[in-house]
Design a protein around this motif. Structure first.
Motif, PDB file in Angstrom:
ATOM      1  N   CYS A  18       0.819  -1.187   0.000  1.00  0.00           N
ATOM      2  CA  CYS A  18       0.000   0.000   0.000  1.00  0.00           C
ATOM      3  C   CYS A  18       0.857   1.241   0.000  1.00  0.00           C
ATOM      4  CB  CYS A  18      -0.885   0.029   1.251  1.00  0.00           C
ATOM      5  SG  CYS A  18      -1.872  -1.448   1.436  1.00  0.00           S
ATOM      6  N   GLY A  19       0.312   2.339  -0.484  1.00  0.00           N
ATOM      7  CA  GLY A  19       1.022   3.604  -0.477  1.00  0.00           C
ATOM      8  C   GLY A  19       0.053   4.756  -0.379  1.00  0.00           C
ATOM      9  N   THR A  20       0.557   5.891   0.115  1.00  0.00           N
ATOM     10  CA  THR A  20      -0.246   7.092   0.211  1.00  0.00           C
ATOM     11  C   THR A  20       0.647   8.298   0.072  1.00  0.00           C
ATOM     12  OG1 THR A  20      -1.812   8.318   1.548  1.00  0.00           O
ATOM     13  CG2 THR A  20      -0.105   7.180   2.737  1.00  0.00           C
ATOM     14  N   SER A  21       0.073   9.405  -0.329  1.00  0.00           N
ATOM     15  CA  SER A  21       0.829  10.637  -0.420  1.00  0.00           C
ATOM     16  C   SER A  21       0.734  11.427   0.881  1.00  0.00           C
ATOM     17  CB  SER A  21       0.288  11.480  -1.575  1.00  0.00           C
ATOM     18  OG  SER A  21      -1.073  11.755  -1.355  1.00  0.00           O
ATOM     19  N   ASN A  22       0.013  10.927   1.845  1.00  0.00           N
ATOM     20  CA  ASN A  22      -0.202  11.608   3.101  1.00  0.00           C
ATOM     21  C   ASN A  22       1.079  11.649   3.913  1.00  0.00           C
ATOM     22  OD1 ASN A  22      -1.072  11.963   5.940  1.00  0.00           O
ATOM     23  ND2 ASN A  22      -3.098  11.968   5.015  1.00  0.00           N
ATOM     24  N   TYR A  31       0.849   6.015  14.063  1.00  0.00           N
ATOM     25  CA  TYR A  31      -0.504   6.567  14.041  1.00  0.00           C
ATOM     26  C   TYR A  31      -1.568   5.479  14.163  1.00  0.00           C
ATOM     27  CZ  TYR A  31      -4.678   9.002  12.627  1.00  0.00           C
ATOM     28  OH  TYR A  31      -5.941   9.504  12.589  1.00  0.00           O
ATOM     29  N   LEU A  32      -1.426   4.424  13.387  1.00  0.00           N
ATOM     30  CA  LEU A  32      -2.426   3.356  13.397  1.00  0.00           C
ATOM     31  C   LEU A  32      -2.538   2.685  14.762  1.00  0.00           C
ATOM     32  CD1 LEU A  32      -1.736   1.690   9.944  1.00  0.00           C
ATOM     33  CD2 LEU A  32      -3.771   2.970  10.602  1.00  0.00           C
ATOM     34  N   SER A  33      -1.415   2.561  15.473  1.00  0.00           N
ATOM     35  CA  SER A  33      -1.422   1.833  16.749  1.00  0.00           C
ATOM     36  C   SER A  33      -2.105   2.606  17.871  1.00  0.00           C
ATOM     37  CB  SER A  33       0.006   1.483  17.164  1.00  0.00           C
ATOM     38  OG  SER A  33       0.736   2.663  17.467  1.00  0.00           O
ATOM     39  N   TYR A 117      -3.623   2.372   0.020  1.00  0.00           N
ATOM     40  CA  TYR A 117      -4.329   2.862   1.197  1.00  0.00           C
ATOM     41  C   TYR A 117      -4.257   4.380   1.271  1.00  0.00           C
ATOM     42  CZ  TYR A 117      -0.001   3.805   3.778  1.00  0.00           C
ATOM     43  OH  TYR A 117       1.205   4.306   4.188  1.00  0.00           O
ATOM     44  N   ASP A 118      -5.136   4.946   2.068  1.00  0.00           N
ATOM     45  CA  ASP A 118      -5.153   6.368   2.349  1.00  0.00           C
ATOM     46  C   ASP A 118      -5.287   6.505   3.850  1.00  0.00           C
ATOM     47  OD1 ASP A 118      -5.267   9.154   1.813  1.00  0.00           O
ATOM     48  OD2 ASP A 118      -7.440   9.076   2.068  1.00  0.00           O
ATOM     49  N   LEU A 119      -4.354   7.187   4.461  1.00  0.00           N
ATOM     50  CA  LEU A 119      -4.324   7.328   5.916  1.00  0.00           C
ATOM     51  C   LEU A 119      -4.357   8.806   6.257  1.00  0.00           C
ATOM     52  CD1 LEU A 119      -3.943   6.170   8.755  1.00  0.00           C
ATOM     53  CD2 LEU A 119      -1.487   6.097   8.297  1.00  0.00           C
ATOM     54  N   ARG A 120      -5.404   9.195   6.946  1.00  0.00           N
ATOM     55  CA  ARG A 120      -5.570  10.568   7.409  1.00  0.00           C
ATOM     56  C   ARG A 120      -6.017  10.509   8.852  1.00  0.00           C
ATOM     57  NH1 ARG A 120      -9.093  12.913   2.361  1.00  0.00           N
ATOM     58  NH2 ARG A 120      -7.899  11.811   0.801  1.00  0.00           N
ATOM     59  N   LYS A 121      -5.862  11.600   9.538  1.00  0.00           N
ATOM     60  CA  LYS A 121      -6.292  11.631  10.928  1.00  0.00           C
ATOM     61  C   LYS A 121      -7.774  11.271  11.013  1.00  0.00           C
ATOM     62  CE  LYS A 121      -5.878  14.124  15.132  1.00  0.00           C
ATOM     63  NZ  LYS A 121      -4.812  14.752  15.827  1.00  0.00           N
ATOM     64  N   GLY A 122      -8.092  10.240  11.763  1.00  0.00           N
ATOM     65  CA  GLY A 122      -9.474   9.817  11.949  1.00  0.00           C
ATOM     66  C   GLY A 122     -10.044   8.960  10.840  1.00  0.00           C
ATOM     67  N   ARG A 123      -9.211   8.521   9.893  1.00  0.00           N
ATOM     68  CA  ARG A 123      -9.724   7.744   8.757  1.00  0.00           C
ATOM     69  C   ARG A 123      -8.600   6.913   8.140  1.00  0.00           C
ATOM     70  NH1 ARG A 123     -10.664   8.001   3.281  1.00  0.00           N
ATOM     71  NH2 ARG A 123     -12.817   7.653   2.657  1.00  0.00           N
ATOM     72  N   PHE A 136     -12.062   2.494   7.505  1.00  0.00           N
ATOM     73  CA  PHE A 136     -12.085   2.298   8.954  1.00  0.00           C
ATOM     74  C   PHE A 136     -12.032   3.653   9.645  1.00  0.00           C
ATOM     75  CE2 PHE A 136      -9.972  -1.429   7.196  1.00  0.00           C
ATOM     76  CZ  PHE A 136     -10.574  -2.466   7.874  1.00  0.00           C
ATOM     77  N   THR A 137     -12.677   3.745  10.790  1.00  0.00           N
ATOM     78  CA  THR A 137     -12.581   4.912  11.639  1.00  0.00           C
ATOM     79  C   THR A 137     -12.249   4.441  13.051  1.00  0.00           C
ATOM     80  OG1 THR A 137     -14.962   4.875  12.071  1.00  0.00           O
ATOM     81  CG2 THR A 137     -14.188   6.328  10.278  1.00  0.00           C
TER      82      THR A 137
END
Length: 140
Positions: A18-22, A31-33, A117-123, A136-137
């Motif tokens: 997975c990859g994201t530009s975030n 962050y995820l943990s 994937y896309d990983l942002r604060k709260g999402r 997921f939230t």
């Protein structure tokens, strides 16, 4: 009695890169943990109570790269590796019990086919060619 098997349920069945530009992508485990990530939508559908007749699927990421969770029917555990371009979920184990309905199957198939994937604060979302498969939230 729950039986551990080595062919992991789709999330862990195949390796997902997975990859994201975030900006969070450099340290996704940090962050995820911090959260228990509960399924918020599956293939664009947000009303999941009829799909999952009980508890919704969720994932828990450890800072050590160990991932555990619940598929809507079975428990799972596996390893996640941090890579320069994202992370990879490697094969693990899950409990195997008969599950009513199609919820678990749909969830695992969506996660298995994710290519990004896309990983942002709260999402946290898993996607394929820009199409969101699973969102997921944080658990409230």
């Amino acid at each position: 009695m729950k039986v551990l098997i080595y062919a992991c349920a789709a999330l862990l069945l195949s390796t997902v890169s997975c990859g994201t530009s975030n900006s969070l992508s450099r340290y996704p485990f940090r962050y995820l943990s911090q959260e228990v990530w509960v399924l918020a939508s599956l293939n664009g559908v947000a009303d999941l109570q009829s799909t999952f007749n009980g508890e919704l699927p969720y994932l828990v990421f450890g800072t050590d790269g160990i991932t555990s969770g619940f598929t809507g029917c079975n428990n799972l555990v596996g390893a996640v590796t941090n890579l320069d371009d994202g992370f990879r979920v490697d094969r693990g184990a899950y409990t195997e019990k008969a599950c009513p309905g199609e919820g678990e199957k749909l969830f695992l198939e969506a996660v298995r086919t994710a290519t990004g994937y896309d990983l942002r604060k709260g999402r946290f979302a898993l996607n394929d060619s820009g199409r969101e498969l699973v969102v997921f939230t944080p658990k409230e």
